[in-house]
Scaffold this active site. Structure first.
Site, short mmCIF file in Angstrom:
data_model
loop_
_atom_site.label_atom_id
_atom_site.label_comp_id
_atom_site.label_asym_id
_atom_site.label_seq_id
_atom_site.Cartn_x
_atom_site.Cartn_y
_atom_site.Cartn_z
N ARG B 16 13.56 3.85 -11.97
CA ARG B 16 14.57 4.08 -13.19
C ARG B 16 14.48 5.57 -13.84
NH1 ARG B 16 14.90 5.58 -18.21
NH2 ARG B 16 13.26 4.00 -18.63
N ASP B 17 13.01 5.37 -14.76
CA ASP B 17 12.79 6.59 -15.43
C ASP B 17 12.54 7.79 -14.63
OD1 ASP B 17 12.24 8.09 -17.61
OD2 ASP B 17 10.51 7.07 -18.21
N HIS B 210 5.19 2.77 -23.55
CA HIS B 210 5.55 3.52 -22.52
C HIS B 210 4.99 4.97 -22.88
CE1 HIS B 210 9.27 4.92 -19.85
NE2 HIS B 210 8.83 5.91 -20.45
N HIS B 212 4.54 8.95 -21.82
CA HIS B 212 4.64 10.29 -20.99
C HIS B 212 3.44 11.07 -21.07
CE1 HIS B 212 9.39 10.14 -20.71
NE2 HIS B 212 8.76 9.08 -20.25
N CYS B 243 12.24 12.45 -19.93
CA CYS B 243 13.54 12.23 -20.35
C CYS B 243 14.40 13.45 -20.27
CB CYS B 243 13.27 11.96 -21.84
SG CYS B 243 14.78 11.69 -22.99
N ASN B 252 5.54 10.90 -16.43
CA ASN B 252 5.17 9.68 -16.93
C ASN B 252 3.80 9.47 -16.59
OD1 ASN B 252 7.34 7.46 -17.76
ND2 ASN B 252 8.26 8.77 -16.56
#
Lengths: 312, 312
Positions: B16-17, B210, B212, B243, B252
């Site tokens: 996803r990310d 979460h 980065h 993002c 990430n």
């Protein structure tokens, strides 16, 4: 949360640990510019080279010249690496402020890299101390214990071997001792555990952590070392470097990323990060064929960043 | 040293990310292979996609298919991201185990990224909870608070705004809350401070960090979060992602580097790192035009490494 040191010294070792590991030979004038710019950015401790035979490391053959230049900069602690008594004599002659003597806690790595056992290095440190004292020199001696978390040849290195070497170095007359993760085997829990024990043995004479970023953990390891009260770290601009006798061990902790982490934690380093990033851009231009590291140069400083720790 | 969690879940969010931030559109069959291999390597929580309109993120248009496949794997917690009630209804219909609702603590970032204020997202979470309960669904709701350490648009974000959002999400019916450093502004001292406060508010319902790796601090930040007692982290294989509304926020935390750090610290993850590295190599072949991240894949595991945490 344990109290972190209120200020930390980043010792720039790019001119030694960095340049010895890459193909490009940087001209002396470039190195002088690097030292001058690092100083202008607020760095106050720089390892400028290594007193090894020029035939072994021709890229560091100008170390005496670099010490002479660096010594003109007020309040700069000028470090050099010395592998043996001959190197120590040259360091004393050069009036370097500090000479770092590398020792491998791994017996196998010590033989492969230094062609001496750890005990032979310790005996050499005692001779260096005698030579230093006989010369009436003020050059400090730092025993740097490498492969402290394992090595690529013998694998595991016992914590007790590291701590025994540390005590023996102090007994032999080293002013300071430091610990290096030469091949990037450390993780933060192991760092905190070993560094707390080392502080117990050596107190403030345990002065420095040296972390390679081989597996991406250099800054996490620095954080764990800060928790153990250590307040001096080796790093290289753009993360240049690694150990030539440790396959795959590419990349030191990057000076600029480390300076950012510390500043953002409110820890004083004296470094102006914008100027350090400008120097990184310059050095990157000088080394177009080399793999450089670090993240901050690409992303830039956060919008929220206040450079509290910059020199006035 | 504070007690670390004895086991940690790495939630794989690369599908996803990661995939939403790159140009390559991975075919569904590749994604299914990724999920299957990640499961075989021991990963037990995977965010497989996002229920957003296909015209906005065509690369994630196959999310329902991926949930259906992932749900065939025993004991796998299947997560999806949902931006709004419509997405939540699709997540409930798909029988996903968990839906993550992103919220930006930064008012400005929230408007730019989600076109809603934080309070409007919280009100939407209340509607999602009502819809979930009305459907008799077991799909858990996680409110994910992004830009928790600042954002590129408004700069600083007050800790009090993050904690207020957290309490409001819980009050609105979120089962869990998590915190994200969307643009890589966090440093470890700030993480530990905020995460300890968040644990005080939400206890074990504060379930995930979460990070980065925009400025190289992702793993140091994980370490600080572990000290605050958090035991679940988002990460992406090869560090893919970032993002799209946060310029420069590429990378990430890398799943494989994080798995190594945790394993080396003696923390159980259930992951077989060799298998995860094999999957990374496969995904790297699928994404030849993308910039990948992480360090472990290049250096390999240390000779000293014992994969204590691998599944039997």
């Amino acid at each position: 949360m344990p109290p972190f040191p209120s200020s930390v010294v980043i010792r720039e070792v790019g001119l030694r640990d960095g340049l010895q590991s890459i193909q490009t030979i940087l001209p002396t004038q470039r190195k002088i510019e690097w030292i001058a710019d690092a100083y202008a950015a607020g760095q106050r401790e720089i390892e400028v080279g290594s007193f090894v035979p020029a035939r072994l490391l021709p890229q560091l053959a100008d170390t005496a010249e670099l010490v002479a230049f660096a010594k003109t900069l007020p309040d700069l602690r000028v470090s050099v690496l010395v592998p043996n008594l001959k190197g120590a004599e040259r360091a004393i002659d050069s009036r370097a402020d500090l000479m770092l003597v590398p020792l491998s806690a791994s017996h196998a790595h010590s033989l492969a890299n230094l062609r001496k056992t750890p005990d032979e290095v310790i005996a050499e440190v005692a001779r260096m101390r005698a030579a230093r004292d006989a010369a009436g020199s003020k050059t400090l001696i730092e025993g740097g214990i490498g492969t402290a978390f394992g090595c690529t040849i013998q694998g595991a290195v016992d914590q007790s071997d590291v701590l025994r070497c540390m005590q023996a170095l102090l007994d032999a007359g080293a002013d300071f001792v430091s610990i290096a993760d030469t091949v990037g085997y450390a993780s933060p829990a192991a760092v905190r555990d070993l560094f707390e024990k080392a502080r117990h043995i050596a107190g403030d004479r345990f002065c420095c952590g040296h972390f390679h970023d081989t597996r991406g953990l250099a800054l996490a390891n620095v954080y764990a070392a800060l928790e153990a009260g250590v307040a001096r770290f080796d790093a290289t601009l753009a993360g240049i470097g690694g150990c030539p006798h440790a396959p795959g061990a590419s990349g030191n902790a990057s000076s600029e990323d480390l300076a950012f982490m510390l500043a953002d934690m409110g820890i004083e380093t004296g470094i102006d990060i914008e100027r350090l990033l400008a120097l990184r851009a310059k050095v990157a231009q000088w080394l177009p064929d080399e793999t450089l590291h670090g993240s901050l140069w690409l992303a830039g400083l956060p919008k929220t960043f206040a450079n509290h720790t910059a020199i006035a």
